[in-house]
Every structure is written in C-alpha cells, then in structure tokens.
Design a protein around this motif. Structure first.
Motif, short mmCIF file in Angstrom:
data_model
loop_
_atom_site.label_atom_id
_atom_site.label_comp_id
_atom_site.label_asym_id
_atom_site.label_seq_id
_atom_site.Cartn_x
_atom_site.Cartn_y
_atom_site.Cartn_z
N ALA A 1 -3.40 2.66 -6.49
CA ALA A 1 -2.50 1.50 -6.39
C ALA A 1 -1.74 1.32 -7.70
N TYR A 2 -2.44 1.53 -8.80
CA TYR A 2 -1.78 1.42 -10.11
C TYR A 2 -0.65 2.43 -10.20
N GLU A 3 -0.93 3.64 -9.76
CA GLU A 3 0.09 4.70 -9.85
C GLU A 3 1.29 4.39 -8.95
N ALA A 4 1.03 3.81 -7.79
CA ALA A 4 2.13 3.46 -6.89
C ALA A 4 3.02 2.41 -7.55
N ARG A 5 2.36 1.44 -8.19
CA ARG A 5 3.13 0.39 -8.86
C ARG A 5 3.94 0.98 -10.01
N GLN A 6 3.32 1.91 -10.72
CA GLN A 6 4.03 2.53 -11.84
C GLN A 6 5.27 3.29 -11.36
N ARG A 7 5.11 3.96 -10.23
CA ARG A 7 6.24 4.72 -9.69
C ARG A 7 7.42 3.81 -9.36
N SER A 8 7.13 2.61 -8.88
CA SER A 8 8.25 1.76 -8.50
C SER A 8 8.75 0.91 -9.67
N GLU A 9 7.82 0.41 -10.51
CA GLU A 9 8.26 -0.50 -11.58
C GLU A 9 8.73 0.22 -12.84
#
Ligand code: SF4
Lengths: 453, 198
Positions: free
Chosen positions: B183-191
């Motif tokens: 989940a952290y990585e997904a957020r990093q990809r978008s933000e």
C-alpha cells in the motif's frame, strides 16, 4: 507544535509499528558497494528475492585499485569486483563498473547522480552513509543483515532517534573549510556526543555552505556518534540537483520542489538538545590523537590526558602541532574528494613542489573528468602529486594503499583510529587545503600562511 | 530461524575483558565467503596459542559463553556473530557488550544477556571450577538459572524478545506487513512518482 526535518521525514516513511516502539520504515534509496557481498549471500542462502532492485544503485569503491585497474593481482580483491557485478546483474540492480566513468565512492556517486534527494530515506552498508543527510534526507549506515532485509523487503525496523540541533552562527573566516567546522563540532561535543541522536546542522554558517561542503559536514556525523546528520534543503540544494541524471524532471520537478519546500524544521519545533557554535572563531583544525574528537586548532599544543593515544601517535604533551613533520599526504575519501576540494588543493600547490609522497584520489570518475577538464591534474602533476583512479583508497587501505607503521599521514579522510590507514599508521585528519600545505612543506602548516598575498 | 525459548546447555567461561570482534574472528578471514564456515576461524589467534577454553573437551558441547566486560567491541563485522553461532553457541552472558555486536547477535538468532559484573565473575569462577556445568536460560521469563539454584533476572528489548521466541528473523516479521508495504508503494507511485522510479 511544529516538527523537525527529521520528524517529518520519519513520519512520512512509517509503514507499520512493531513491538517495543519500533517502526517499520520504508527505504527509498539503497546504495550497494563491493563490501555488500555478505548480504547477497545471506539472501540466496535463504532463497529470498530482491523486492525493489530499481531503488538500488551499486558501484565498487572499497577494494578498487587506484593504479592498475586491469590487472588486479590479488584474486580475493578481484573476486569482490566480480561478485558485485554478478550480484547486481543477477538482481537487476544498476551498476557502475570499474570501466564506467560514473564509478566512484558510493557517497560521492549518490549525490552526483541526483540519486540522493531531499526528504528520502537512504541506506547503505557503510557507516558514512550519514553523508547524504546534506540534502535533507534521513540517511544512515546499516549492517549486513539489514542490507539483506532492505534488499528483500525495502524496509527496516528502526527506533526513532532523539534530535540534536547544532546551530552555527556567523561566517567562516577565509581559508577555513567545512572540514575545519565539523572537526571543531566533534571536538566540542565529543566522539560519542551525538550518540542516540539525529543531528541537524543549522544557522547562517551552514546556510552559506555549498552542497559539497555540506556533504563533508554530514559525512562526519557518525564520528560524533550520531548515525545520521542532516541539513535542511534550500535553494543551494535545488540548484545542485536540477538536471542530474536521477533527479526528477519536468512536471515531477515542480511537484517535488513544492514538497521539498515543506521539509525544513518548523519555527516552533523542539529539539531534545541544542548546541551553539560561532563560525568566526574556528581556525584550521588538525587531529593529534586516535579519535576524531582529538582535534585542535593548528596553532595549539598537544594536550595531556590521553596517554595511550599519544603513545600510539608518538607525541608528547606540550609539543607544537604546527611544524610536526609528515611522511605522506592522502587527499581523498568520501569526506573530501569532490571537485571543490580538488580545486582548493590545486590553488595551494600551484607553482610549488611536494616534498613528501602525496596522492590525490578523486571521489568518482566524473570528479576525475571534471578536474581534468579544468587542468587540475596538470597542476597536481607539476607539483609532484600523484593523480589516481577513484575509490576509497588510503582512507581504509582495503585496496592495498597503506601507510607504513610509525609513519605520519596528513589525511583528508574521516577516521584517525589506530591502524585505520595501516598497522601502526599515524593519521592526522585535516582539510584539503591543510593537507595540500603539508604536501608542499612536509609538515603541519597553517595554510593561511601560504595563501597570504 | 530456530526459535530461542529455553536453553539448557554447558557454559564456557571466557575470562578476558574487551574481547573485540577482531579477536572473535580476525579481519583477514572476512574476505572469505560465509560458506567457508566462519566458525573454523572463531578466536583463531587466541586458539593458536593453545589451551583455549572451547578446545577443552569439557566445554566442547558449550552453547553458552560467559564473557567479561565489553564483549564484542570494535568493528561492525557481523562475521563475529556468524563465527560464534556457526560453532553452535547461542547465548553470551557478559556485564556489557559492544553496541553493534549486541544488535547483530539478535539478528542471527542469538541472545546476548547482560548481568551485573560481580555476578558474571562469580559465574565464570563457578564454571571454571566445575567444567561442564550447565546453565538454563529462559527467555520468556527473562531468567538465567544457576546450578546452585539461584535465578538471575535480565532485561531484553520486547521487539527482540518476540522475534527470538517465535524464531522470526526480521525479514519474516516484516513480510507479515506485506500488505502495508504494498500500500505504501502504491501511494508512493501516485504521490511521489519520481521516488518510485529513479
Ligand atoms: S572513503 Fe573511507 S569512509 Fe568513505 S566509504 Fe570509503 S572507506 Fe568508508
């Protein structure tokens, strides 16, 4: 209440909380070098895969030869290069091999490539990873098991450190380098003074420093006992980063910039401790003992109180530091091997002759190229300084560049521990300008006397 | 990792203060791959001199080492712990330890136990007087039982304790948080896409 730079980055990277007040921190950037082979072994032993090889960057530095790179006679040393290359290729990690101009000391290469950025968490299996904090990042060294953990999970279990701000007001006098400043800071707070703390260097004297000078400061945070040290990002940081290969570009740059501007410590944030220093009072510094905290102004006398260190260093209390004969000079290491350092050295040795063996080891192939483009190599050669291939070299001597027992080395590196530069070697830490002065005079010399009009 | 719960084993006394990691395994052996078996070089130079405690048949099955002040000081080399663990040792008792060595111990399934210096000295004397004596270390209860029947309490970081008791290495423990990491990585990809794609 406001938050510190450290607290902001920490909070932004917490993935989960564990028992005993530990956090699982996400790691944005991981640097790998030729001493990292144990971690790869551990991973393959446990049958684990690399989670994010794309967040790693590998370059050999500790074992690389500074002279003949094509013929490495020692098979174990050659094996280090080969195993790094093999591990990196098998894992899909970017790798700058010895014939790549981008190869160099990890802590020089990361910033130079724009791989190190504000607000990131960055780790490497090397204690001087604190260097990268100069960009306003949480950067710290880790052990072999932790390298394996990061490779496998891209995270680390860590406990938040206390915060210590070091405020340096005023301006450094002419001829005084950031190396002198950090030696003065360590002398002041002690080699264990920063233990358990994340350091933040602040104040007008720090703001005035170039990016390269800031890297020198943060590099030695570990010598003050702190695992990490940092400087808030500002326009100096952004100007340095813009256009570097791994730096964000285009619309990403604008988004990144607006985030980075949020990072500096809030005005109402509180630190666990604060220390104040006045930059104007700092003179060229030299170490006399076997800990970086044993640093004094060049005009000082050898103090009493550490008999073992004095015995090892072959010094007597009351002896003058200035005029102490040196046997050789080493200019290099992740502390002081960047272009600005080399320019300062060239300015001192130009038109003079080295009277003791002196080596200049650039921090990376790109530093080497840039220095040559400016003709610095010519200045060094004409002055009788050896101009070598990039790597850690005599900072730690793993590649065979060693100081003989009982000999004194004027060194721009970061550790003067017993045996660090070779069994029985006597290391005197100082700035590049001071090391250059030692090269042309053969002794500890206040470089300001050579620079005087 | 093999869980560490209760260890009843022969303990060997090592009566030297400030044993640095270089003495535990000299630097020159660290260039070797770990598969070379670091335990083959454990205390190499001390053993060469002869009469080393671990070479005494009475202590050959020792799994516990009772050392003196500042055991494992010096460099950060994890090879020191690998050498000890490779030789079958699983716990070391001392009045104090080198910082990094202390941390590295847990990461390799070994338990460093800190007890007061006078007590540790007594234990060493007792073990030397009666070679082959066993100690019992109970991690859940945080105690060391001595043959005379007394019980010594020790402190341990709760995080480290849990990992050892369950036999988790930190990687196993971390993988339990796999969803949070993803989940952290997904957020990093978008933000912050520039961080996700260097
Ligand atoms: S230059 Fe020296 S301090 Fe820096 S990484 Fe290399 S060995 Fe370590």
């Amino acid at each position: 209440m406001g938050r510190t730079l450290y607290e902001k980055i920490w909070a932004a990277h917490e993935v989960a909380c564990g028992p005993g007040g530990r956090s699982l921190l996400y790691v944005d950037r991981h640097l790998i070098h030729d001493g990292s082979f144990h971690a790869f072994e551990a991973l393959s032993h446990a049958g684990r895969k690399l989670r994010r090889p794309d967040l790693c960057l590998a370059t050999p530095d500790h074992y690389v030869p500074t002279r003949d790179r094509l013929n490495i006679p020692d098979p174990q040393v050659r094996g280090k290069m080969e195993s790094l290359l093999a591990n990196a290729s098998a894992g899909g990690i970017r790798h700058f091999s010895m014939d790549d101009a981008r190869q160099g000391i990890v802590h020089v290469v990361g910033p130079e490539q724009g791989f190190t950025q504000p607000g990131v968490t960055l780790v490497c299996g090397d204690s001087h990873t604190s260097t990268h904090g100069a960009f306003g990042a949480i950067a710290f060294g880790i052990g072999a098991s932790e390298v394996a953990q990061v490779l496998a999970t891209q995270t680390l279990w860590a406990r938040r450190a206390k915060t210590l701000r070091i405020n340096v007001s005023g301006t450094l006098a002419p001829g005084i380098a950031s190396k002198d400043l950090i030696l003065a800071i360590i002398a002041r707070i002690g080699a264990a003074g920063g233990a358990g703390h994340a350091l933040e260097y602040a104040g007008s004297a720090i703001r005035a420093l170039s990016m390269e000078a800031r890297l020198t400061i943060c590099n030695m945070s570990i010598e003050a006992g702190a695992r990490c040290g940092m400087i808030a990002p500002d326009d100096t940081t952004y100007a340095y980063l813009a256009g570097r290969p791994f730096a964000p570009a285009g619309a990403d740059w604008d988004r990144a910039l607006s985030r980075w501007r949020e990072l500096p410590t809030d005005a109402d944030a509180r630190f666990d401790r604060e220390v104040d220093l006045e930059a104007g009072a700092i003179a060229p510094m030299v170490t006399w003992g076997t800990s970086p905290e044993d640093a004094l102004a060049v005009s000082a006398l050898v103090p009493e109180g550490k008999p073992d260190a004095l015995k090892y260093m072959g010094l007597e209390p009351g002896q003058r530091l200035e005029g102490l004969a040196m046997d050789r000079v080493f200019i290099g290491s992740c502390t002081n091997s960047r272009l600005e350092d080399l320019r300062v050295v060239a300015a001192v040795v130009k038109g003079r002759k080295a009277v003791i063996p002196s080596m200049v080891v650039p921090g990376s192939g790109l530093v080497k190229k840039a220095a040559e483009a400016e003709g610095l190599d010519k200045v060094f050669r004409e002055a009788g300084l050896e101009w070598l291939e990039p790597g850690c070299s005599m900072c730690v001597g793993m590649n065979g560049d060693l100081v003989d027992a009982g000999k004194r080395c004027a060194s721009t590196s970061n550790r003067n521990f017993e045996g660090r530069q070779g069994k029985g070697a006597r290391t005197h830490l100082m700035s590049p300008a001071m090391a250059a002065a030692a090269a042309v005079t053969g002794c500890i010399t206040d470089v300001r006397k050579l620079l005087a009009p | 990792m093999e869980p560490f719960t209760r260890l009843e084993a022969v303990a060997a006394p090592l009566d030297i203060a400030n044993v640095d990691t270089d003495r535990i395994i000299p630097a020159r052996f660290l260039r070797l791959p770990r598969s070379a078996g670091y335990h083959n070089y454990l205390f190499h130079d001390l053993r060469e001199a002869g009469g080393f405690v671990l070479d005494d048949p009475a202590y050959r099955s020792a799994k516990i080492l009772v050392a003196a002040e500042n055991f494992g000081c010096g460099s950060s080399r994890e090879g020191a712990v690998w050498a000890l663990a490779g030789a079958g040792l699983r716990a070391w008792i001392a009045p104090s330890f080198g910082d990094i060595f202390f941390e590295n111990s847990f990461k390799n399934g070994a338990l460093p136990v800190i007890l007061p210096a006078p007590r540790v000295r007594q234990i060493r004397q007792l073990l030397a007087a009666r070679p082959g004596t066993k100690l019992v270390i109970d991690l859940a209860a945080q105690t060391v039982a001595l043959p005379e029947g007394s019980l010594e309490h020790f402190e341990v970081d709760p995080f480290r304790k849990e990992c050892l008791l369950k036999g988790w290495d930190e990687i196993d423990l971390t993988l339990q948080h796999e969803a949070a990491i993803a989940a952290y990585e997904a957020r990093q990809r978008s933000e912050t896409p520039w961080l996700a794609k260097p």
